[in-house]
Design an enzyme around this catalytic site. Structure first.
Site, PDB file in Angstrom:
ATOM      1  N   ASP A 172       7.393  -2.029  -7.231  1.00 42.43           N
ATOM      2  CA  ASP A 172       7.953  -0.738  -7.662  1.00 42.43           C
ATOM      3  C   ASP A 172       9.108  -0.358  -6.757  1.00 42.43           C
ATOM      4  OD1 ASP A 172       6.266  -0.006  -9.837  1.00 42.43           O
ATOM      5  OD2 ASP A 172       4.639   0.233  -8.383  1.00 42.43           O
ATOM      6  N   GLU A 205      -9.834  -7.221  -4.296  1.00 41.74           N
ATOM      7  CA  GLU A 205      -8.492  -7.014  -3.755  1.00 41.74           C
ATOM      8  C   GLU A 205      -8.590  -6.228  -2.453  1.00 41.74           C
ATOM      9  OE1 GLU A 205      -5.129  -5.843  -6.371  1.00 41.74           O
ATOM     10  OE2 GLU A 205      -4.985  -4.129  -5.025  1.00 41.74           O
ATOM     11  N   THR A 217      -2.868  -7.426  -0.958  1.00 38.97           N
ATOM     12  CA  THR A 217      -1.667  -6.795  -1.510  1.00 38.97           C
ATOM     13  C   THR A 217      -0.475  -6.942  -0.563  1.00 38.97           C
ATOM     14  OG1 THR A 217      -2.215  -4.641  -0.587  1.00 38.97           O
ATOM     15  CG2 THR A 217      -2.978  -5.098  -2.826  1.00 38.97           C
TER      16      THR A 217
END
Ligand code: FAD
Length: 295
Positions: A109, A17, A48
Site C-alpha cells: 500500500d 501469519e 509480513t
C-alpha cells in the site's frame, strides 16, 4: 520444500501469519507463539513485510531465524512499494541466502494510513504484484504466493477486472493465493469459484482472524474497505462494553466459519495471529484438529 508441496499433503492443514517484532518485548511474545504453534505442525508460517518496505531487515532476520532454528517452513512477504528493481533483487537474494525460498509477492500500500492515497511506483520499480511474481521466479527456484480479495481489491473497478488481474498473477507464476481476512465461507467459495472459472486453478487459502470487538470490526472495515457482515456487527455492537462477551462471539464465529471452510474444501486455514497463539489454538481445538496435527 515449497508451500505448494505442503498443501498437497493429505489431512487438515493450517498456517499462520506473524509480524516482525519491533523490540525485545515483542520478540519474546513472537517466539512464545512460534514455539507453541510449532508443536501443531503448521503447513507454513508467513512473516509480513513492513509497510512501504520499512524495517525490511526485521522480516529477513525473523524468517532466517525461523528457517534455521525451528522445524517450520517460513514464507517471507515482499512488497514492491518504495523499492527499485535492484533493491527487490537484493532482498530476494537475501532471502535465498538464508534458505528462504517461499515468497508472498505483493504490491504493498502507499505509505501512511490513508487507504485512498494515490499509489506511485518507484521510478525504477514495479507497478503490480504480477511483475514481482515474474521477477522472483526469474531469480531462482522460488515458490511464490499472492494476495486475493473476497470483496475485490478496493482499487479494482469491478469483480471481472479484479479476477482478470488475479489470473495475471497466476499466469506470471504464482503457485497459490492467500485471501485477505474473510467473514464467511460463502465469501471464500465465491472468490475461489470465480478464479477457477477464469482459469486460475491454484490452491486458495482463506485468511481468518477472530474479530472480538465491535471497535476492531469497524477498524478493519475502515482500513480495508471490506464489507462487514451485518449479523456479526449487530451481535458485537450489542456487547460493545463487555470484552468477554465480545471475545466469545468472535471466537464462535471464527470456529463455525473455519468448520464451513474445511467442509467446502479449503486446502489450509491461514490465521492472522498478531504474534499470539491462543486464539488459533482455540479454533483448532474446537474443531477437534489438534490431536491430528500433533501426530
Ligand atoms: P496487485 O495484485 O498488484 O493489485 C493492486 C491493484 O492493482 C488492484 O486494484 C488490482 O486490481 C490492480 N491491478 C493489478 N494488475 C493490474 C494491471 N495489469 N492493470 C491495471 N490494474 C491492475 N502489505 C504489506 O505492506 N506488507 C505485507 O506483508 C502484506 N501482506 C499481505 C498478505 C495478504 C494475504 C494480503 C491479502 C495482503 C497483504 N498486504 C501486505 C496488503 C497488500 O500489499 C495491499 O492490499 C495492496 O494494496 C495490494 O497488493 P496486491 O499484491 O494484491 O496488489
Amino acid at each position: 520444500v515449497s508451500v505448494r508441496e505442503r498443501l498437497s499433503a493429505p489431512g487438515p492443514k493450517f498456517s499462520v501469519e506473524f509480524m516482525p517484532p519491533r523490540n525485545d518485548g515483542e520478540e519474546n511474545v513472537l517466539w512464545n507463539a512460534v514455539r507453541r504453534l510449532e508443536s501443531l505442525h503448521p503447513a507454513f508460517v508467513s512473516v509480513t513485510y513492513g509497510a512501504g518496505g520499512s524495517h525490511r531487515g526485521r522480516t529477513i532476520r525473523v524468517t532466517e531465524r525461523i528457517a534455521t532454528e525451528t522445524t517450520l517452513l517460513p514464507v517471507a512477504h515482499l512488497t514492491a512499494v518504495g523499492h527499485s528493481v535492484a533493491e527487490l533483487r537484493q532482498v530476494i537474494g537475501s532471502y535465498a541466502a538464508v534458505g528462504v525460498t517461499n515468497i508472498l509477492a505483493l504490491r504493498g500500500d502507499p505509505p501512511g494510513d490513508d487507504p485512498t492515497a494515490e499509489w506511485v511506483a518507484h521510478p525504477e520499480g514495479l507497478t503490480y504484484a504480477s511483475e514481482l511474481v515474474r521477477l522472483t521466479r526469474s531469480l531462482g527456484d522460488f515458490s511464490v504466493g499472492v494476495a486475493a480479495y473476497p470483496d475485490t481489491h478496493p482499487r479494482s473497478p469491478d469483480v471481472d477486472t479484479d479476477t482478470r488481474f488475479l489470473v495475471d498473477k497466476v499466469r506470471a507464476g504464482a503457485d497459490y493465493a492467500i485471501t485477505q481476512m474473510l467473514f464467511s465461507a460463502a465469501d471464500y467459495t465465491g472468490l475461489r469459484d470465480r478464479m477457477l472459472a477464469a482459469g486460475a486453478d491454484v490452491p486458495v487459502i482463506p485468511g481468518i482472524m477472530p474479530v472480538t470487538s465491535y471497535q476492531r470490526l469497524m477498524r478493519i472495515h475502515e482500513l480495508s474497505g471490506q464489507s462487514i457482515p451485518a449479523d456479526l456487527a449487530e451481535e458485537l455492537y450489542a456487547v460493545r462494553d463487555d470484552p468477554a462477551a465480545g471475545r466469545a462471539i468472535g471466537m464462535d464465529h471464527a470456529i463455525r466459519m473455519s468448520a464451513d471452510l474445511l467442509s467446502e474444501g479449503a486446502p489450509c486455514l491461514h490465521f492472522y495471529t498478531f504474534n499470539r497463539s491462543k486464539a488459533t489454538i482455540e479454533v483448532l481445538t474446537a474443531l477437534g484438529l489438534t490431536p491430528a496435527l500433533r501426530r
